[in-house]
Write a protein that holds these residues in place. Structure first.
Motif, PDB file in Angstrom:
ATOM      1  N   ARG A 195       0.827  -1.205   0.000  1.00  0.00           N
ATOM      2  CA  ARG A 195       0.000   0.000   0.000  1.00  0.00           C
ATOM      3  C   ARG A 195       0.866   1.262   0.000  1.00  0.00           C
ATOM      4  O   ARG A 195       0.562   2.250  -0.666  1.00  0.00           O
ATOM      5  N   GLU A 249      -5.297  -8.579  -3.974  1.00  0.00           N
ATOM      6  CA  GLU A 249      -6.092  -7.391  -3.678  1.00  0.00           C
ATOM      7  C   GLU A 249      -6.226  -6.570  -4.955  1.00  0.00           C
ATOM      8  O   GLU A 249      -5.234  -6.300  -5.634  1.00  0.00           O
ATOM      9  N   ARG A 251      -7.868  -2.922  -6.295  1.00  0.00           N
ATOM     10  CA  ARG A 251      -8.497  -1.662  -5.928  1.00  0.00           C
ATOM     11  C   ARG A 251      -9.152  -1.063  -7.169  1.00  0.00           C
ATOM     12  O   ARG A 251      -8.471  -0.542  -8.059  1.00  0.00           O
ATOM     13  N   SER A 254     -12.035   4.570  -8.236  1.00  0.00           N
ATOM     14  CA  SER A 254     -13.082   5.243  -7.474  1.00  0.00           C
ATOM     15  C   SER A 254     -13.635   6.407  -8.286  1.00  0.00           C
ATOM     16  O   SER A 254     -12.882   7.265  -8.733  1.00  0.00           O
ATOM     17  N   SER A 260     -14.847  -0.268  -2.876  1.00  0.00           N
ATOM     18  CA  SER A 260     -14.278  -1.216  -1.914  1.00  0.00           C
ATOM     19  C   SER A 260     -13.205  -2.078  -2.586  1.00  0.00           C
ATOM     20  O   SER A 260     -13.334  -2.460  -3.754  1.00  0.00           O
ATOM     21  N   THR A 261     -12.145  -2.366  -1.847  1.00  0.00           N
ATOM     22  CA  THR A 261     -11.086  -3.242  -2.341  1.00  0.00           C
ATOM     23  C   THR A 261     -11.605  -4.670  -2.435  1.00  0.00           C
ATOM     24  O   THR A 261     -12.284  -5.165  -1.525  1.00  0.00           O
ATOM     25  N   THR A 263     -10.832  -8.668  -2.592  1.00  0.00           N
ATOM     26  CA  THR A 263      -9.777  -9.579  -2.146  1.00  0.00           C
ATOM     27  C   THR A 263     -10.180 -11.022  -2.424  1.00  0.00           C
ATOM     28  O   THR A 263     -11.368 -11.363  -2.451  1.00  0.00           O
TER      29      THR A 263
END
Length: 307
Positions: A195, A249, A251, A254, A260-261, A263
């Motif tokens: 991240r 993950e 992403r 947006s 929302s991520t 997974t």
């Protein structure tokens, strides 16, 4: 390539070591290299020191190690090179690798739990224990020890780019041999690193990217589609988790409200779509149209501090 053989005055350990000192480490911190070499030579029954000047000499030293246990003194790139070479020689299963981290690029070795000081790291080589770790292997026979990031982040750590498969790699999580606590701790560290690196990525780094630095990629985990080409994504990460699976993950881009991520976890991860580049540990590779990573549980061994 210079080679020096030494014998310890006492047999504190029966180990016979092949110490391969990366040339970058010799230039970056010769004093730490000297200290590590002295500790290893004093503590092992027999030590052979190699000073390769080229990647070819580095590979030849590992290939001719015989029954000696290989010890690499160097940074993340030296570790990645050693694991990649042993993988291509199909000798990872029967070889426990030891590393004394020296240099400026040490994110990967720290995440694996290797000591940072020359004396402590050399003592861990002599007194530590082998831990079997998971490995990501891609469809071009490249290996990943730590994490894959799409798009690749800016190379703030000074690591260069590669072409084709990710030649190098970061740790696999302590997959089979570690307890759930250490595996989860390692996973949290790796996720935090991904991240942090993703937040500093350049705005547009992939061919075929959409608006706002997004890309249209299909991500499949064990054959099940996690995200399709119709959904632009900002970032994708793949890393070894616990128990021989990869943690993925995604992403999504947006628009207005934060997305929302997504997974998922599985043994095989395939990313495809517009030609994209990716960062596998310390190496930026691509562009490719598709890449598949498969987890190999407990595929390589690393000597870590006992306990």
């Amino acid at each position: 390539m210079a080679e020096v053989a030494t014998s310890a005055s006492s047999s504190a350990t029966p180990d016979q070591l092949l110490v391969v000192i990366d040339p970058v480490a010799r230039r970056a911190d010769g004093e730490s290299v000297r200290i590590a070499k002295d500790v290893l030579s004093a503590g092992a029954a027999s030590t052979k020191v190699c000073l390769p000047d080229t990647p070819e000499e580095f590979a030849r030293a590992l290939r001719r190690r015989g029954s000696r246990r290989p010890v690499v003194i160097g940074d993340d790139r030296a570790l990645l090179r050693a694991v990649g070479l042993l993988h291509r020689q199909r000798e990872l299963a029967g070889c426990a690798l030891s590393v004394v981290p020296v240099g400026s690029v040490l994110t990967l070795t720290r995440s694996l739990g290797l000591p940072s000081g020359a004396v402590a790291a050399a003592r861990a080589v002599l007194d530590g224990a082998e831990r079997r770790l998971d490995l990501l292997v891609d469809d071009s026979d490249g290996v990943v020890l730590g994490a894959v990031g799409i798009p690749p982040v800016t190379a703030h750590d000074g690591v260069g780019s590669g072409s084709g498969a990710g030649a190098g790699a970061g740790p696999s999580a302590p997959g089979s041999g570690a307890g759930s606590g250490s595996a989860h701790s390692w996973l949290r560290t790796c996720q935090s690193l991904v991240r942090t690196l993703a937040s500093s990525r350049p705005a547009r780094v992939t061919a075929g990217a959409g608006t706002h630095g997004s890309a249209r990629l299909r991500v499949e985990v064990d054959g099940v589609t996690l995200v399709d080409l119709s959904q632009p994504v900002e970032a994708v990460s793949v890393m070894p988790g616990a128990g021989g699976v990869a943690v993925v993950e995604v992403r999504p881009l947006s628009v207005g409200a934060e997305a929302s991520t997504l997974t998922a976890s599985g043994r095989t991860v395939t990313v495809s779509g517009a030609h994209f580049r990716y960062r596998a540990d310390a190496v930026v590779s691509g562009p490719v149209g598709t890449r598949t990573w498969t987890v190999r549980e407990g595929a390589w061994g690393l000597t870590l501090p006992a306990g």
